[in-house]
Enzyme design. Structure first.
Site, short mmCIF file in Angstrom:
data_model
loop_
_atom_site.label_atom_id
_atom_site.label_comp_id
_atom_site.label_asym_id
_atom_site.label_seq_id
_atom_site.Cartn_x
_atom_site.Cartn_y
_atom_site.Cartn_z
N GLY A 229 -16.13 21.80 12.47
CA GLY A 229 -14.95 21.93 13.06
C GLY A 229 -14.15 22.88 12.07
O GLY A 229 -14.37 23.48 11.47
N SER A 230 -12.90 22.51 12.17
CA SER A 230 -11.92 23.13 11.52
C SER A 230 -11.74 23.13 10.03
O SER A 230 -12.09 21.85 9.49
CB SER A 230 -10.51 22.90 12.21
N THR A 233 -9.48 19.82 9.10
CA THR A 233 -10.24 18.46 9.16
C THR A 233 -11.46 18.13 8.36
O THR A 233 -11.59 17.21 8.14
CB THR A 233 -10.98 18.57 10.85
N GLY A 234 -12.32 19.38 7.85
CA GLY A 234 -13.31 19.28 7.02
C GLY A 234 -12.91 18.73 5.69
O GLY A 234 -13.43 17.98 5.10
N GLU A 251 -19.44 22.51 8.16
CA GLU A 251 -19.69 23.94 8.68
C GLU A 251 -18.38 24.23 9.44
O GLU A 251 -18.00 23.72 10.49
CB GLU A 251 -20.82 24.05 9.89
#
Length: 482
Positions: A229-230, A233-234, A251
């Site tokens: 994801g982004s 958010t990661g 990732e």
């Protein structure tokens, strides 16, 4: 002769899958079809109780599942691949509705899914013996972690989910698949298929709203989270996992550059780069997002790319000829509306496309747009738009273009295009990215890992590296003298 197993399932009702049971929730939500903005089916909204039940079932199933040999687990996965194949057309239609993919794009995703599903079970973890003599043996093993969670985004909901689930299960973990709130249906159907194959608790899926991910990342009985994801958010996922020192693979976003040298066959390279830039409307982390073209061929390349992009048809999930579908959800569409508004504010020169202006018509469609040589510090170069808009930029000096490519804080992929492969390799090997390519881009295989450097992530999925990422390495000593 026994009858072939019946793997067909209905694609009209959607439930959580907990301990091999189709489970309803008190609250549901439905997703909007991005092509026509009509509501789709009810999908579960999971609670803490649902999470606890699923994690408990996964934890209970882990000892017996992890004791199976890799060959035995691979047999289960091969049957699961058969079950996916039996429902392939239904998954293509479902992806069209929930992800906005025209039939060609949805079929492309199912092709990737089947390659992963067929090839991943062939991988094997092996043991090494760095010390092995008459006195003692030291073996390095890879042992499964326990309960694994895959948090999967909306752009490639099946490919990225299967790419986490199959290695996790093959390595001996149990697995909970958490799809995006914007594309929950295909994951729930995958787990429902799994009830026909796996023992209870081995493969489960929970759908929910934005509160579900944090419930899983902080759960003390989850051993690993693999998130795609982004970047923003990661970072939150990593911080949450730190509370229990969970293993984590991230990732994240990409701002992949393609460096085009002045000796290329322009028409041939333009056809490939245009596809790799705009496939799935630029909504792939590994799309080409910055195109550096040598000044000697810049004008010809730009004109050829504009002409090539104009040939791509726009259409909805029922249009078999369409290349461009809609943006997958309203949130991303509105982000892109704001991003496109920078065209006028920053004074970018448009080679193709336009500022969209107020939304017109049905569906979240955005015009494919090419920006002609914007400044290096402009948002179209620095940021990842995640939509059908791309800058084409001039370069003349090799060291300078390498420096400009590496200036990004993202490092997912990068490619170099030249007839002189020796020169291309020299440039590519200086690029700071998890995947580098020469005369191609977005090239993937189930037995080759992919992931990001810098803020594009930590760890890798797929391949032996990805399989080992679902394990703890363990040093195992035996003293032969007793």
């Amino acid at each position: 002769m026994s009858a072939a197993p019946d793997y067909k399932i209905p694609f009209t009702t959607f439930y959580n899958v907990i301990n091999n049971e189709l489970t309803e929730t008190a609250t549901t939500h439905n997703i909007i079809c991005p092509s026509n903005e009509e509501p789709l089916w009810d999908a579960p909204v999971s609670t803490q109780n649902d999470v606890d039940r699923a994690v408990g079932a996964a934890k209970a199933a882990f000892p017996s599942w992890s004791k199976l040999s890799q060959d035995e687990r691979a047999e289960y996965l091969d049957k699961f691949a058969d079950a996916i194949e039996a429902n392939k057309q239904k998954f293509i239609e479902l992806l069209g509705k929930e992800a906005g993919k025209p039939p060609q794009a949805a079929a492309f995703e199912l092709h990737l899914v089947m390659v992963l599903a067929r090839e991943t079970p062939k991988l094997r973890l092996t043991e090494e013996k760095p010390v092995d003599d008459a006195d003692r043996t030291a073996t390095v093993r890879h042992v499964p972690l326990g309960v694994g969670v895959g948090i999967v985004p909306w752009n490639f909901p099946l490919t990225l989910g299967i790419g986490k689930a199959f290695p996790a299960l093959l390595a001996g973990n149990t697995f909970i698949w958490k799809p995006s709130p914007y594309s929950p249906y295909s994951a729930l159907k995958m787990a429902e298929l799994g009830t026909k194959i796996f023992p209870p608790g081995v493969l489960q899926s929970l759908s929910g709203d934005e509160s579900l991910g944090p419930l899983l990342t902080v759960h003390p009985d989850v051993a690993k989270v693999s998130f795609t994801g982004s970047v923003a958010t990661g970072k939150k996922v990593m911080a949450a996992c730190a509370s229990t020192l969970k293993r984590v693979t991230l990732e994240l976003g990409g701002n992949d550059a393609a460096i085009v040298c002045d000796d290329v066959d322009i028409d041939s390279v333009v056809a490939k780069i245009s596809f790799l830039t705009f496939v799935h409307c630029g909504q792939i982390c590994m799309n080409i997002k910055r195109i550096y073209v040598h000044d000697n061929i810049y004008d010809k390349f730009l004109a050829s790319m504009v002409a090539a992009t104009k040939q791509f048809k726009t259409g909805d999930h029922n249009d078999a000829e369409a290349f461009f579908g809609p943006i997958q959800n309203k949130m991303q569409y509105e982000k892109l509306q704001k991003f496109y508004s920078q065209i006028g504010k920053e004074g970018w020169k448009i080679a193709l496309g336009r500022e969209p202006g107020p939304k017109q018509g049905i569906g979240f469609f955005m015009p494919p747009t090419i920006i002609d040589n914007p400044p290096e510090n402009s948002s179209i170069v620095v940021e990842e738009p995640f939509g059908p808009i791309v800058p084409v930029l001039k370069w003349t000096d090799e060291e300078d273009v390498i420096k400009r490519t590496n200036a990004s804080n993202l490092g997912l992929g990068a490619s170099v295009w030249s007839k002189d492969t020796k020169r291309a390799r020299r440039i590519a090997e200086q690029l700071e990215a998890g995947s580098i390519w020469v005369n191609t881009h977005f090239e993937l295989a189930p037995n080759v890992p992919f992931g990001g450097h810098k803020e594009s992530g930590i760890g890798m999925d797929w391949g032996l590296v990805g399989l080992q990422g679902w394990c703890n390495p363990q040093a195992y000593w035996v003293k032969h003298s007793g």
